[in-house]
Design an enzyme around this catalytic site. Sequence first.
Site, short mmCIF file in Angstrom:
data_model
loop_
_atom_site.label_atom_id
_atom_site.label_comp_id
_atom_site.label_asym_id
_atom_site.label_seq_id
_atom_site.Cartn_x
_atom_site.Cartn_y
_atom_site.Cartn_z
N CYS A 264 0.79 -1.24 0.00
CA CYS A 264 0.00 0.00 0.00
C CYS A 264 0.82 1.28 0.00
O CYS A 264 0.73 2.07 -0.93
CB CYS A 264 -0.93 0.00 1.21
SG CYS A 264 -2.13 -1.31 1.13
N1 LIG Z 1 -2.63 -5.48 2.23
C1 LIG Z 1 -3.16 -4.45 2.85
O1 LIG Z 1 -2.85 -4.23 4.01
C2 LIG Z 1 -4.16 -3.52 2.15
C3 LIG Z 1 -4.79 -2.55 2.91
C4 LIG Z 1 -5.71 -1.70 2.30
C5 LIG Z 1 -5.97 -1.83 0.93
N2 LIG Z 1 -5.32 -2.76 0.19
C6 LIG Z 1 -5.67 -2.86 -1.23
O2 LIG Z 1 -6.52 -3.98 -1.42
C7 LIG Z 1 -6.27 -4.60 -2.68
C8 LIG Z 1 -5.93 -6.07 -2.47
O3 LIG Z 1 -4.73 -6.16 -1.72
P1 LIG Z 1 -4.30 -7.47 -0.94
O4 LIG Z 1 -3.21 -7.02 -0.02
O5 LIG Z 1 -5.48 -8.20 -0.37
O6 LIG Z 1 -3.69 -8.34 -2.13
P2 LIG Z 1 -3.26 -9.90 -2.07
O7 LIG Z 1 -2.24 -10.08 -3.11
O8 LIG Z 1 -2.96 -10.31 -0.66
O9 LIG Z 1 -4.58 -10.66 -2.48
C9 LIG Z 1 -5.19 -10.51 -3.70
C10 LIG Z 1 -5.64 -11.87 -4.17
O10 LIG Z 1 -6.37 -11.68 -5.38
C11 LIG Z 1 -6.16 -12.83 -6.17
N3 LIG Z 1 -6.58 -12.52 -7.55
C12 LIG Z 1 -5.92 -11.80 -8.49
N4 LIG Z 1 -6.67 -11.72 -9.62
C13 LIG Z 1 -7.80 -12.40 -9.37
C14 LIG Z 1 -8.96 -12.67 -10.14
N5 LIG Z 1 -9.09 -12.21 -11.39
N6 LIG Z 1 -9.93 -13.43 -9.58
C15 LIG Z 1 -9.80 -13.89 -8.33
N7 LIG Z 1 -8.73 -13.66 -7.54
C16 LIG Z 1 -7.75 -12.91 -8.07
C17 LIG Z 1 -4.70 -13.14 -5.99
O11 LIG Z 1 -4.42 -14.49 -6.31
C18 LIG Z 1 -4.51 -12.84 -4.50
O12 LIG Z 1 -4.69 -14.00 -3.71
C19 LIG Z 1 -5.16 -3.77 -3.32
O13 LIG Z 1 -5.73 -2.80 -4.16
C20 LIG Z 1 -4.49 -3.11 -2.14
O14 LIG Z 1 -3.87 -1.88 -2.50
C21 LIG Z 1 -4.44 -3.63 0.79
#
Ligand SMILES: NC(=O)c1ccc[n+]([C@@H]2O[C@H](COP(=O)([O-])OP(=O)(O)OC[C@H]3O[C@@H](n4cnc5c(N)ncnc54)[C@H](O)[C@@H]3O)[C@@H](O)[C@H]2O)c1
Length: 400
Positions: A264
């Site tokens: 992030c």
């Molecule tokens: N990690 C954090 O602390 C956090 C906090 C706030 C916001 N975010 C935002 O949230 C979003 C997700 O982040 P995250 O940390 O959960 O990512 P992550 O990589 O942990 O998880 C995302 C998941 O989505 C899956 N994926 C990708 N394409 C896909 C599809 N077409 N269909 C189904 N699954 C699919 C991936 O395999 C992965 O497991 C991002 O935009 C990030 O900026 C993250």
Amino acid sequence: MSFIKKKIVIVGQGYVGLPLAISCAQVGFEVTGIDLNEEKVSQLNKHQSIIEDVTDEELKTVSVSGKYRATTDSLIDPSAEIICICVPTPLGSDHQPDLEILKAATKDVGKKLKPDMLVIIESTIQPGTTRDVVVPILEKESGLSSDQFLVAYSPERIDPMNKKFTIKNTPKLVAGLTPDAAVKAKEFYSKFIDQVDVCDSLEVAETAKLLENSFRLVNISFINELAMFCQKIGIDVNDVIKAASTKPYGFMPFYPSVGVGGHCIPVDPLYLAQAARAVGAPTRFIELADEINLAMPTYFVGRASEMLGGLKDKKVLVIGVSYKPNVADVRETPVEALINGLKKSGAVVSWHDDLVKSWNGQASVALGSSFDLAILATPHDYLDLSLMGSVPVLNTRGSK
Ligand SMILES: NC(=O)c1ccc[n+]([C@@H]2O[C@H](COP(=O)([O-])OP(=O)(O)OC[C@H]3O[C@@H](n4cnc5c(N)ncnc54)[C@H](O)[C@@H]3O)[C@@H](O)[C@H]2O)c1
């Protein structure tokens, strides 16, 4: 009267999607978690959590009660009422926003979209992305017009391993393409989150998320600059921060490090910076903060070299490689650049991190006294630095 009955689909079962899925299942929704990663899905269905914030026990309880299941099948149950999209929105190889994963996930959802379904985007995006990118894809793929389904944006604020602020007690922003979408999204989140605040527009909610993380990047980079100054004049920046923190108003402490990492804080501000440049209102603070952040590992390579009078053939142990203490997440970790920089300068580098264990084809080595220098990069609580004996330790979390 409640609009929402039962079925929720959550696309992406990572740091954001999985805790969201479990929270929904715990209050009685029937949740399907979709993820493309087969290994992840198989682990989840064996009740093995993949992230620190969800325990195996919690996963097992909601799975056994039939409230949660994970699948790789992007076939969305036509009776699902709400679909949340929680997929990554990373930077591409050009260090600029890359929306391809979000677009692909939205296409999959669009193909299965039925009238009256509510699609909520949780991924971090630029202002205008829900309205100008997501909605047109949903319309095209479903053949429906946007007044036949509902769309909302609700940025996630999850802070992995934060025990004080959880999904339940962290206020959640929502915004709808239409007032109906905002009402339904608020109703949904209110089932498991104490405070849900509705923003006036999608763009306000999208920009608010970018502001939150840009605020952190700018201030952390500023403190890192101050730490470099404090080191030059021989004082510890942490003492300065502690002293300034006695002011009861108008000051918020930020702490020094080898740089910010994770999915992030090093990433989201660049979404804002690109959007700002596009309209001719550049966010120069963000660009400078990004530059300082990226330079921090090189700064510590220089400090290490100064301490040892050069790094060639020196045995250096880097302690803690994840991007923040007490988590095993190495995404965008600045420690990777630190290790590469040390190696480039001729050092023989090993690393220790019992949470990460194995990374970039290398295994964590034990703490011990056979090194010329240790660099404390990520101070996990479990670390016992007395095991380093008389090895000098360069602490990236201070300036002395
Ligand atoms: N990690 C954090 O602390 C956090 C906090 C706030 C916001 N975010 C935002 O949230 C979003 C997700 O982040 P995250 O940390 O959960 O990512 P992550 O990589 O942990 O998880 C995302 C998941 O989505 C899956 N994926 C990708 N394409 C896909 C599809 N077409 N269909 C189904 N699954 C699919 C991936 O395999 C992965 O497991 C991002 O935009 C990030 O900026 C993250």
